[in-house]
Design a protein around this motif. Sequence first.
Motif, mmCIF file in Angstrom:
data_model
loop_
_atom_site.group_PDB
_atom_site.id
_atom_site.type_symbol
_atom_site.label_atom_id
_atom_site.label_comp_id
_atom_site.label_asym_id
_atom_site.label_seq_id
_atom_site.Cartn_x
_atom_site.Cartn_y
_atom_site.Cartn_z
ATOM 1 N N GLU A 66 0.829 -1.212 0.000
ATOM 2 C CA GLU A 66 0.000 0.000 0.000
ATOM 3 C C GLU A 66 0.861 1.258 0.000
ATOM 4 O O GLU A 66 0.566 2.226 -0.706
ATOM 5 N N ALA A 67 1.924 1.261 0.795
ATOM 6 C CA ALA A 67 2.816 2.432 0.835
ATOM 7 C C ALA A 67 3.500 2.630 -0.517
ATOM 8 O O ALA A 67 3.603 3.767 -1.006
ATOM 9 N N PHE A 68 3.956 1.549 -1.136
ATOM 10 C CA PHE A 68 4.594 1.676 -2.452
ATOM 11 C C PHE A 68 3.605 2.196 -3.499
ATOM 12 O O PHE A 68 3.960 3.016 -4.345
ATOM 13 N N LYS A 69 2.372 1.750 -3.448
ATOM 14 C CA LYS A 69 1.360 2.252 -4.386
ATOM 15 C C LYS A 69 1.159 3.753 -4.208
ATOM 16 O O LYS A 69 1.058 4.496 -5.184
ATOM 17 N N LYS A 70 1.130 4.203 -2.964
ATOM 18 C CA LYS A 70 0.958 5.636 -2.701
ATOM 19 C C LYS A 70 2.191 6.426 -3.144
ATOM 20 O O LYS A 70 2.068 7.526 -3.686
#
Length: 164
Positions: free
Chosen positions: A128-132
């Motif tokens: 999720e952090a990488f997507k953001k």
Amino acid sequence: MIIHFARIDDRLIHGQVTTVWVKKANAKRIIIASDEVAHDEIRKTLLKQAAPPGTKVNVCEVDKAVKVYFNPVYQNETVFYLFTNPTDVLRMIKQNVPITSVNIGGMAYREGKTQITKAVSLGTEDVEAFKKLNEHGVKLELRVVDSDTPINLMKKIEGLSSAK
């Protein structure tokens, strides 16, 4: 502050970082931005001792790293940021620190994580952090050592989603 390089490697300062990445970063200071590591006095001491000669090392909480970035005293300082996870990078970007590219070199396997390369395993929070970070326009590349061919992390993450 002038950002020369940013890397996620949960081992932080180790052989590859001191022999390869510090040279590539060409920065006078390494800032390890991690709340967890900042509160571990023994680990902080060991990391400072592991730094190559002539390279300053600071270990601080993420919010303090943001304040240091915006402190005019350090405006001409060159920096190599080291992180243990993508969530901490995202926290800095959300506070307007202009990290435009992140090298992902090592994220150890732990229960609940999926191994995507020999050196990188991701949990749901990491994905999720990488997507953001990707949504913020941050270039995300997997490379353990500088001579490795860069791999686009988002393509690996997309492969995870389609494999399910």
